[in-house]
Design an enzyme around this catalytic site. Structure first.
Site, PDB file in Angstrom:
ATOM      1  N   ASP A  84      76.903  71.451  70.017  1.00 33.63           N
ATOM      2  CA  ASP A  84      77.277  70.401  70.955  1.00 33.63           C
ATOM      3  C   ASP A  84      78.636  69.800  70.620  1.00 33.63           C
ATOM      4  O   ASP A  84      79.436  69.494  71.506  1.00 33.63           O
ATOM      5  CB  ASP A  84      76.214  69.294  70.956  1.00 33.63           C
ATOM      6  CG  ASP A  84      74.988  69.684  71.756  1.00 33.63           C
ATOM      7  OD1 ASP A  84      74.847  70.872  72.073  1.00 33.63           O
ATOM      8  OD2 ASP A  84      74.166  68.801  72.056  1.00 33.63           O
ATOM      9  N   ASP A 126      71.336  69.788  68.037  1.00 34.82           N
ATOM     10  CA  ASP A 126      70.513  68.949  68.913  1.00 34.82           C
ATOM     11  C   ASP A 126      69.425  69.678  69.694  1.00 34.82           C
ATOM     12  O   ASP A 126      68.259  69.286  69.663  1.00 34.82           O
ATOM     13  CB  ASP A 126      71.405  68.229  69.936  1.00 34.82           C
ATOM     14  CG  ASP A 126      72.363  67.260  69.308  1.00 34.82           C
ATOM     15  OD1 ASP A 126      72.426  67.201  68.062  1.00 34.82           O
ATOM     16  OD2 ASP A 126      73.070  66.550  70.046  1.00 34.82           O
ATOM     17  N   CYS A 197      74.984  66.217  62.626  1.00 36.14           N
ATOM     18  CA  CYS A 197      75.774  64.982  62.660  1.00 36.14           C
ATOM     19  C   CYS A 197      74.998  63.821  62.033  1.00 36.14           C
ATOM     20  O   CYS A 197      73.824  63.610  62.320  1.00 36.14           O
ATOM     21  CB  CYS A 197      76.172  64.664  64.091  1.00 36.14           C
ATOM     22  SG  CYS A 197      77.214  65.947  64.832  1.00 36.14           S
ATOM     23  N   GLU A 448      76.880  66.126  78.272  1.00 43.02           N
ATOM     24  CA  GLU A 448      77.024  64.845  77.577  1.00 43.02           C
ATOM     25  C   GLU A 448      78.457  64.352  77.727  1.00 43.02           C
ATOM     26  O   GLU A 448      79.393  65.142  77.822  1.00 43.02           O
ATOM     27  CB  GLU A 448      76.695  65.006  76.090  1.00 43.02           C
ATOM     28  CG  GLU A 448      75.239  65.302  75.830  1.00 43.02           C
ATOM     29  CD  GLU A 448      74.919  65.489  74.367  1.00 43.02           C
ATOM     30  OE1 GLU A 448      73.730  65.483  74.024  1.00 43.02           O
ATOM     31  OE2 GLU A 448      75.866  65.655  73.568  1.00 43.02           O
ATOM     32  N   SER A 474      75.854  61.676  74.520  1.00 45.21           N
ATOM     33  CA  SER A 474      75.581  62.085  73.156  1.00 45.21           C
ATOM     34  C   SER A 474      74.866  60.963  72.419  1.00 45.21           C
ATOM     35  O   SER A 474      75.015  59.777  72.746  1.00 45.21           O
ATOM     36  CB  SER A 474      76.904  62.398  72.453  1.00 45.21           C
ATOM     37  OG  SER A 474      76.747  62.431  71.056  1.00 45.21           O
TER      38      SER A 474
END
Length: 560
Positions: A84, A126, A197, A448, A474
């Site tokens: 992502d 994700d 992340c 996103e 996001s």
């Protein structure tokens, strides 16, 4: 091993007529004694395309070793991932949510064809997490999820930074707040190695929720990607799935409505990503549990926001791991009677039984507030409705001082047009930015908008403008933003009828999203409205646009 542990694999390994099947299996490592063992699939989303997944091959090997030590036979196979962070802000992001469906489908296909008796699915970025859980739910064979782990923060000027810091630095540079040299320095320092992340963004939110649901071992979700604790957990996961087969504990025994409520509760307390709504509904559908956006609204009303975690706070998931992790947070919530302690988990024990073994939160830690002094008395995720969102929309208010705004619409058909306007400084304080035709069908793919929101924050407009979209945000997004607006523009939802200058009200306090245009005028506009032609009539995006459901229904492709 007793053959009754081979619930499915016996049909391809037992009897003279299966000699050809066994011949093929011998070629990939089976010995005579292995045909008596349960066969465990180890689905790995290993890939070199993202730091979230670059290390998953090592974790898959450890899981397989755990299976073997417990007298099972493990077989590693691959599924895909999309990064992502790398896909963000351009056409590639259209494929991100699509990848969730492909991951679920591919794990289901391999596990069904190869007749695995059990499954361990390992994911990082994700969409890996809900994709794995959707497949696990559909298969309903004994299974465990293992999270690849959170990244450790980077450092710049003595402060922790992450990928969101880079997106925001782009906005700071465009508004001449930092030099090009500083932008490059931040870019080079933000991502120090493997892992997803680091803040309570989508991957860490979903990992925490999956642990709270009971489909991952305790402490799985906040452990750093690098280090011996994560490797040891993989060993235990391989052993635990064999125990689940022995006890015939299946995902549908664990993934109940009450378990999903536990997952939502933990997500709310942590200040998690709005993508939790989309993915939890999709996961619930895979096991036949009725979960709606109203369930999120109900739980948000009673669950306080306790965690001072990025993007709205100061700390990252690795910090939470050091003070006790998700089990310590769940212990706090259980004591407050906000969790269902009787839910079964992949340990074979209930939530309450697991938490008896968990240490409480470290004393004098600044990350998780006490119940009587929360960051906010209710959850940070708010479901909005109104004439702009008859089927609902999702906002996140954590860390915001301003949660209501009325202003003139600045309308853009797609992310690129909006981003160009922001870069040219055409968005002013008080505006309500409208980005439409970015929904599941309209995008297609429901992109996103991190590049958009980060650019606004970087220009100092983060809490001075509102932003609404039928796309997504996001987990790293913060600001007065509303996404998942349904019905989306592509199917003629009210967002498709907005014109520049129309007054719009975002009111997260009253949970309203209103367009100040008369019903009569909207009816006239609707009579003239036509959908935008799908620029992807063929291929995966064409197929996705044809099949995908509304965001309010989880944006799934297997609901007919």
């Amino acid at each position: 091993m007793k053959s009754n542990m081979k619930h499915r694999s016996s049909m391809m390994t037992e009897g003279d007529k299966r000699a050809p099947n066994r011949a093929m299996l011998r070629a990939v490592g089976f010995k005579d004694e292995d045909f008596k063992k349960p066969i465990i699939g180890v689905a790995s989303a290993w890939s070199e395309v993202t730091p979230c997944n670059i290390h998953l091959n090592e974790l898959a090997d450890r899981v397989k070793g755990g299976v073997i030590s417990a007298e099972g036979f493990g077989q590693i196979f691959g599924t895909i991932t999309v990064s992502d962070g790398i896909a963000m802000g351009h056409e590639g992001m259209k494929f991100s949510l699509v990848s969730r469906e492909v991951i679920a489908d591919s794990i289901e296909v391999v596990s069904s064809a190869e007749r695995f008796d059990g499954l361990v699915a390992i994911g990082g970025c994700d969409k890996n997490l809900p994709g794995c859980l959707m497949a696990i739910g559909r298969l309903n064979i004994p299974a465990i999820f293992v999270y690849g782990g959170t990244i450790l923060p980077g450092r710049c000027d003595g402060k922790d930074i992450d990928i969101v810091s880079v997106f925001e630095a782009v906005g700071q540079y465009s508004s001449h707040k930092i030099s090009h040299e500083k932008l490059t320095e931040i870019e080079k320092c933000a991502i120090p190695g493997p892992g997803s992340c680091g803040g309570m963004y989508t991957a860490n939110t979903m990992a925490s929720a999956i642990e709270a649901i009971g489909m991952a071992l305790p402490h799985d979700s906040c452990q750093p990607a690098v280090g011996e604790p994560k490797r040891l957990l993989c060993d235990r996961a391989g052993q635990a799935v064999v125990e689940l087969i022995k006890k015939d504990i299946r995902p549908k025994d664990i993934m109940t409505k009450k378990a999903f409520e536990n997952g939502i509760t933990v997500g709310m307390a942590l200040g998690g990503s709005t993508n939790l709504v989309l993915h939890m509904i999709a996961m619930a559908k895979a096991v036949g549990v009725k979960l709606t956006i109203d369930d999120f609204d109900r739980l948000s009303n009673k669950v306080p926001h306790l965690a001072d975690l990025k993007p709205s706070g100061k700390y990252v998931a690795a910090d939470l791991d050091r003070i006790g992790g998700i089990p310590a947070v769940m212990k706090l919530l259980l004591d407050a009677k906000l969790l269902h302690g009787d839910c079964l988990t992949v340990t074979g024990r209930t939530v309450k039984e697991n938490l008896k073994l968990a240490a409480p939160l470290s004393k004098n830690q600044p990350i998780i507030r006490p119940m009587d002094n929360p960051l906010h008395p209710t959850g940070p995720m708010v479901i909005l409705r109104g004439n702009l969102a008859p089927e609902g929309a999702v906002a996140k208010i954590s860390g915001l001082k301003v949660i209501t705004q009325t202003g003139p619409a600045k309308v853009f058909n797609g992310e690129e047009a909006a981003y160009e306007a922001i870069q040219k400084r055409k968005i002013k304080a008080g505006d309500i930015v409208v980005i439409r035709y970015e929904g599941p069908k309209g995008g297609p793919g429901m992109r996103e908008m991190l590049a958009i929101t980060a650019a606004l924050v970087g220009q100092g407009l983060g809490e001075k403008v509102g932003l609404i979209t039928d796309g997504r945000f996001s987990g790293g997004t913060h600001g007065l933003v509303v996404g998942h607006i349904a019905p989306e523009a592509q199917v003629g939802g009210p967002i498709s009828l907005i014109k520049d200058g129309d007054k719009i009200t975002i009111d997260a306090k009253k949970k309203k999203l209103e367009l100040h245009v008369s019903a009569g005028e909207l009816k006239k506009r609707k009579a003239k409205w036509k959908p935008i032609a799908n620029p992807y009539p063929k291929g995966v995006l064409g197929k996705y646009a044809h099949l995908v459901s509304s965001a309010s229904q989880g944006a799934v492709t297997d609901e007919f």
